[in-house]
Scaffold this motif. Structure first.
Motif, mmCIF file in Angstrom:
data_model
loop_
_atom_site.group_PDB
_atom_site.id
_atom_site.type_symbol
_atom_site.label_atom_id
_atom_site.label_comp_id
_atom_site.label_asym_id
_atom_site.label_seq_id
_atom_site.Cartn_x
_atom_site.Cartn_y
_atom_site.Cartn_z
ATOM 1 N N ALA A 79 34.215 3.407 -24.401
ATOM 2 C CA ALA A 79 33.858 1.752 -24.706
ATOM 3 C C ALA A 79 34.121 1.074 -23.628
ATOM 4 C CB ALA A 79 34.866 1.544 -25.847
ATOM 5 N N SER A 80 34.921 1.265 -22.738
ATOM 6 C CA SER A 80 35.136 0.599 -21.533
ATOM 7 C C SER A 80 34.059 0.452 -20.532
ATOM 8 C CB SER A 80 36.375 0.933 -20.609
ATOM 9 O OG SER A 80 36.138 2.524 -20.322
ATOM 10 N N LEU A 82 30.885 0.411 -21.585
ATOM 11 C CA LEU A 82 29.686 -0.037 -22.625
ATOM 12 C C LEU A 82 30.020 -1.514 -22.863
ATOM 13 C CD1 LEU A 82 29.188 2.792 -25.218
ATOM 14 C CD2 LEU A 82 27.878 2.303 -23.196
ATOM 15 N N TYR A 92 34.838 -14.967 -33.467
ATOM 16 C CA TYR A 92 35.919 -15.768 -34.352
ATOM 17 C C TYR A 92 35.821 -17.216 -33.938
ATOM 18 C CZ TYR A 92 37.793 -11.177 -34.906
ATOM 19 O OH TYR A 92 38.025 -10.106 -35.158
ATOM 20 N N ILE A 95 39.248 -19.715 -33.369
ATOM 21 C CA ILE A 95 40.198 -19.254 -32.541
ATOM 22 C C ILE A 95 39.833 -19.827 -30.984
ATOM 23 C CG2 ILE A 95 41.259 -17.202 -31.317
ATOM 24 C CD1 ILE A 95 41.018 -15.876 -34.280
ATOM 25 N N LYS A 99 41.205 -17.083 -25.916
ATOM 26 C CA LYS A 99 41.745 -16.013 -26.804
ATOM 27 C C LYS A 99 40.970 -14.845 -27.200
ATOM 28 C CE LYS A 99 46.167 -18.008 -28.153
ATOM 29 N NZ LYS A 99 46.918 -18.700 -29.211
ATOM 30 N N THR A 100 39.515 -15.130 -27.805
ATOM 31 C CA THR A 100 38.877 -14.152 -28.247
ATOM 32 C C THR A 100 38.191 -13.262 -27.184
ATOM 33 O OG1 THR A 100 38.086 -15.924 -30.125
ATOM 34 C CG2 THR A 100 36.608 -14.153 -29.342
ATOM 35 N N PHE A 103 40.958 -10.785 -26.013
ATOM 36 C CA PHE A 103 40.931 -9.920 -27.025
ATOM 37 C C PHE A 103 39.657 -8.884 -26.742
ATOM 38 C CE2 PHE A 103 39.912 -8.244 -31.579
ATOM 39 C CZ PHE A 103 41.102 -7.484 -31.674
ATOM 40 N N MET A 104 38.585 -9.329 -26.591
ATOM 41 C CA MET A 104 37.359 -8.534 -26.392
ATOM 42 C C MET A 104 37.533 -7.781 -25.262
ATOM 43 S SD MET A 104 35.268 -8.790 -29.056
ATOM 44 C CE MET A 104 35.241 -9.910 -30.610
ATOM 45 N N THR A 106 40.370 -6.604 -23.711
ATOM 46 C CA THR A 106 41.347 -5.577 -23.877
ATOM 47 C C THR A 106 41.048 -4.421 -24.716
ATOM 48 O OG1 THR A 106 42.471 -6.986 -25.720
ATOM 49 C CG2 THR A 106 43.461 -6.890 -23.653
ATOM 50 N N ILE A 107 40.275 -4.875 -25.790
ATOM 51 C CA ILE A 107 39.842 -3.592 -26.596
ATOM 52 C C ILE A 107 38.721 -2.862 -25.976
ATOM 53 C CG2 ILE A 107 40.314 -4.525 -28.848
ATOM 54 C CD1 ILE A 107 37.464 -4.966 -29.534
ATOM 55 N N ARG A 108 38.247 -3.379 -24.588
ATOM 56 C CA ARG A 108 37.081 -2.615 -23.848
ATOM 57 C C ARG A 108 38.077 -1.973 -22.806
ATOM 58 N NH1 ARG A 108 32.298 -1.220 -26.094
ATOM 59 N NH2 ARG A 108 31.381 -3.183 -27.234
ATOM 60 N N GLY A 109 39.370 -2.041 -22.862
ATOM 61 C CA GLY A 109 40.193 -1.288 -21.876
ATOM 62 C C GLY A 109 40.661 -2.080 -20.666
ATOM 63 N N GLU A 111 43.107 -4.827 -18.797
ATOM 64 C CA GLU A 111 44.590 -5.315 -18.620
ATOM 65 C C GLU A 111 44.317 -6.793 -19.079
ATOM 66 O OE1 GLU A 111 47.248 -3.808 -18.734
ATOM 67 O OE2 GLU A 111 46.650 -1.872 -18.421
ATOM 68 N N LYS A 112 45.291 -7.378 -19.550
ATOM 69 C CA LYS A 112 45.446 -8.414 -20.263
ATOM 70 C C LYS A 112 44.831 -9.780 -19.200
ATOM 71 C CE LYS A 112 47.058 -9.842 -24.275
ATOM 72 N NZ LYS A 112 48.077 -9.532 -25.478
ATOM 73 N N ASN B 2 35.323 6.562 -28.027
ATOM 74 C CA ASN B 2 36.124 6.932 -26.832
ATOM 75 C C ASN B 2 36.753 5.811 -25.779
ATOM 76 O OD1 ASN B 2 37.466 8.322 -24.758
ATOM 77 N ND2 ASN B 2 36.109 9.769 -24.525
ATOM 78 N N LEU B 11 45.674 0.762 -28.310
ATOM 79 C CA LEU B 11 44.483 0.203 -29.081
ATOM 80 C C LEU B 11 45.219 -0.549 -30.563
ATOM 81 C CD1 LEU B 11 41.027 1.751 -28.324
ATOM 82 C CD2 LEU B 11 41.665 -0.674 -27.974
ATOM 83 N N TRP B 18 46.680 -9.011 -32.548
ATOM 84 C CA TRP B 18 45.513 -9.736 -32.616
ATOM 85 C C TRP B 18 45.532 -10.468 -34.104
ATOM 86 C CZ3 TRP B 18 42.579 -12.947 -30.460
ATOM 87 C CH2 TRP B 18 41.221 -13.250 -31.209
#
Lengths: 315, 404
Positions: A79-80, A82, A92, A95, A99-100, A103-104, A106-109, A111-112, B2, B11, B18
């Motif tokens: 995912a990181s 792609l 969102y 928000i 912040k959005t 978050f997008m 971090t879920i792609r790998g 660090e904040k 993955n 995660l 969140w």
């Protein structure tokens, strides 16, 4: 093509929803570092194909292989690595933008801190940094599109799928995004582009796949596709009065004729045919006010191929 | 999906954080506590203030007071002014001039007259005092001692012997505490479910699902949501519990007589209630995340009414207030659909063996685990279905597939 240069290999994928075949035995490769355009009319199967590539839905048959890292293949991409800008836009609304985006990231790998820095860089590039703490809903539609775009590329993906990236932008922003997409490619990202703005795709795409009814109907570089197209050049003639079309169609050099308006027509010439005979014939019968030639565009090819495919299907 | 360099656990925590931060507003929690304290202060402090400064003393003239020994409590507003028969006319003038509130004439023990200008609000108190005085006189005349009378009307005395080492039966305060806790739990569950509905259906309506589904797996996504929103439910429950405590504490300062039973403040009980509440929230949030994923528009979908389902176990839990040790309640405190509220109520009301708590929690966690897998499957297939909701047949098929 050397396997090492291929970043994505799609082999005979098929997807059915009930009795409808959305994607039918589709195969293609995407090379590392290129901009690859996936074109097709509405309902051609582009979004289904893209969702399969993004591992959101699974193909019923066939194989999808990514070669994101060196020559290591993977059915399920990282995912990181792609980036995805879906056709169905949405983030969102209530928000703060930053912040959005974080978050997008971090879920792609990411660090904040890294996500924060990258988001701010992109926001600055797209002239939105001063609005980072505002809610998305306060932005105009075009600016919301920019934020959506940032969310798909802020983690610097190796492979980014951009579905209709120009939609909702004015011509100035469309031009700006052409440059941004090229820059992404130049920095090493591979781009899969799906768009309806053929004149823009033509300027940016290295290779093209034309999809209709879930099937591949044209595939190759823009030049290769143009070469394979049944017509040669295109001339636009403006007459003083409305011409008789049958007179022009009878000429050996003419593939097809289209009226632009009552006095202006578009003539597609057959490959390697001279237009001098045609022009003589036209000038002897009607008064010509202007003549100009144009290269056949991707748009013309798109229309012609889809029409032809429909015709074949009806036969 | 993955995610390579980032673990699924991390995660899940990112998503949980969140979701929690999306909905949690510290300011709102502080306001809830302040409102609770203010309401308590207004009600009980206000009452104390009014009582202290109100000048509504009743001056009642009593004629021939020797007939009955009328005794009023020290807090009584009625002030008795003793007079004789020859002063009646003068007193009547005072009554007409509203300088006194009434004239009570005691002709004899059973012949009493009250003269007033209008219906008195203190009549009940006076009647009680007169009845008590009459009874005392009549008892003295009948030669029955107060001890003898007490003995006659005494309730049957039964000495209780327990075969198991138990605490004594639950007090009213404990029952009220259990009732409040069940109510709070219901509130926590409903708030969690509301957020779950709004979060998931909102993401579907805002078309965010596709972007997130391309980055994380549905199971990671739903796990994060369940964790984040269950934590939110818990925090809200704690806020409401604290505001109840604040309400009681403030009221007790003004002498409401309300207090928190000591048995409810037992740390072990608090820990047990905490674990059971968390498990309950996890269970119901897991259940409803799957339902919410199948809903396209919560305003029009008939499935939104399923939100009422958690009312059933909570209503059952209220029956436990009457008989917490019955066999039915013991079984319901083990059954995962009802265990969290019923077991919580029983823990407040009675001594529940540790093995029962353990079995109940194990069964609940096993259910959560399987429900989570099913919810993940339903969630992953429903989340991208816009406009059309999957049929119950399809959902049941996905549920069966999730067990494989």
């Amino acid at each position: 093509m050397d396997k090492l240069d291929v970043i994505l290999k799609v082999d005979s994928i098929l997807k059915q929803f009930g009795k409808i075949t959305a994607v039918n035995n589709l195969s293609f490769n995407i090379n590392r570092g290129e901009i690859f355009a996936l074109l097709g009319p509405n309902g051609a199967g582009k979004t289904t194909a893209v969702r399969m590539l993004m591992n959101i839905i699974k193909p019923d048959e066939g194989k999808i292989e990514f070669y994101l890292k060196e020559n290591k293949s993977s059915h399920i991409p990282l995912a990181s690595e792609l980036g995805y800008l879906p056709e169905e836009r949405g983030l969102y609304q209530e928000i703060p933008i930053i912040k959005t985006l974080v978050f997008m990231g971090t879920i792609r790998g990411m660090e904040k801190k890294q996500a924060q820095r990258s988001s701010e860089e992109w926001l600055e590039k797209l002239e939105l940094l001063d609005r980072k703490n505002e809610k998305l809903s306060t932005l105009s539609k075009g600016n919301q599109q920019k934020v959506q775009f940032i969310s798909s590329v802020l983690h610097n993906p190796s492979f980014a799928v951009l579905d209709e990236p120009f939609a909702g932008f004015d011509p100035i922003n469309q031009e700006a995004f052409l440059t941004i997409i090229k820059e992404l490619r130049d920095k090493g990202s591979t781009i899969l582009l799906s768009a309806h703005q053929m004149h823009l795709v033509e300027r940016i795409a290295d290779r093209v796949l034309l999809l209709n009814n879930g099937k591949n109907i044209a595939y190759g570089t823009v030049d290769e596709i143009k070469k394979d197209f049944s017509t040669g050049e295109k001339i636009i003639i403006k007459f003083e009065s409305k011409p008789e079309i049958s007179l022009l169609l009878n000429d050996d050099a003419v593939e097809k004729v289209e009226f632009i308006n009552d006095t202006e027509i578009k003539i597609f010439l057959k490959q390697n045919k001279s237009l001098s005979g045609l022009l003589n014939k036209a000038a002897s019968n009607y008064k010509i006010t202007s003549v100009r030639t144009e290269q056949v565009s991707l748009h013309d090819i798109f229309i012609e191929r889809i029409s032809k495919d429909k015709g074949d299907g009806n036969e | 999906m993955n995610n390579g360099n980032i673990s699924k656990f991390k995660l899940t925590l990112e998503v949980a954080k969140w979701e929690f931060n999306r909905w949690f507003k510290l300011k709102d929690q502080i306001i809830t506590l302040l409102i609770s304290a203010s309401i308590s202060l207004l009600i009980f402090g206000g009452k104390a203030f009014i009582d202290k400064f109100s000048d509504d003393k009743v001056e009642l003239v009593i004629i021939n007071s020797r007939v009955l020994p009328v005794i009023l409590s020290n807090e009584s507003k009625i002030k008795l002014l003793k007079k004789e028969f020859d002063e009646i006319d003068e007193q009547k003038k005072l009554l007409t001039g509203k300088e006194i509130n009434g004239i009570l004439i005691l002709y004899d023990v059973d012949n009493i007259e009250l003269i007033v200008n209008k219906e008195p609000s203190w009549f009940g108190e006076l009647q009680l005092a007169l009845t008590s005085a009459q009874q005392k006189i009549k008892l003295e005349k009948s030669n029955i001692t107060p001890e003898q009378l007490k003995n006659i009307f005494q309730q049957a005395q039964i000495k209780m012997n327990y075969t198991e080492t138990k605490r004594e039966g639950s007090s009213t305060a404990e029952k009220v505490s259990a009732g409040i806790f069940i109510g709070l739990m219901l509130l926590g569950i409903f708030l969690g479910l509301s957020y779950q509905f709004v979060a998931i259906t909102g993401e579907k309506q805002l078309r965010i699902t596709e972007v997130i589904a391309s980055a994380i797996s549905p199971i990671t996504w739903i796990d994060g949501k369940i964790l984040g929103l269950s934590l939110l439910s818990l925090v809200l429950l704690v806020t409401f519990a604290l505001s109840t405590v604040v309400f009681i504490l403030v009221s007790s300062i003004f002498g409401s007589g309300w207090s928190i039973p000591l048995s409810v403040t037992n740390p072990l009980l608090i820990i047990a209630l905490f674990v059971i509440s968390v498990s309950g929230f996890l269970f119901w949030n897991t259940f409803f995340s799957a339902i919410a994923a199948t809903i396209s528009d919560p305003n029009t979908s008939a499935r939104s009414s399923l939100m009422m389902v958690p009312v059933i176990p909570v209503v059952i839990a209220f029956y436990a207030l009457g008989n917490p040790d019955s066999l039915v309640m013991k079984i319901l405190s083990l059954f995962p659909l009802t265990s969290s509220p019923v077991l919580s109520a029983r823990l407040v009301l009675t001594d529940v063996p540790f093995t029962e708590i353990l079995i109940s929690l194990v069964l609940l966690f096993i259910s959560i685990w399987y429900l989570r897998k099913a919810a993940g499957k339903i969630f992953s297939l429903s989340i991208l279905m816009y406009g059309k909701e999957p049929s119950w047949k399809e959902i049941s098929k996905w549920f069966r597939e999730s067990k494989k």
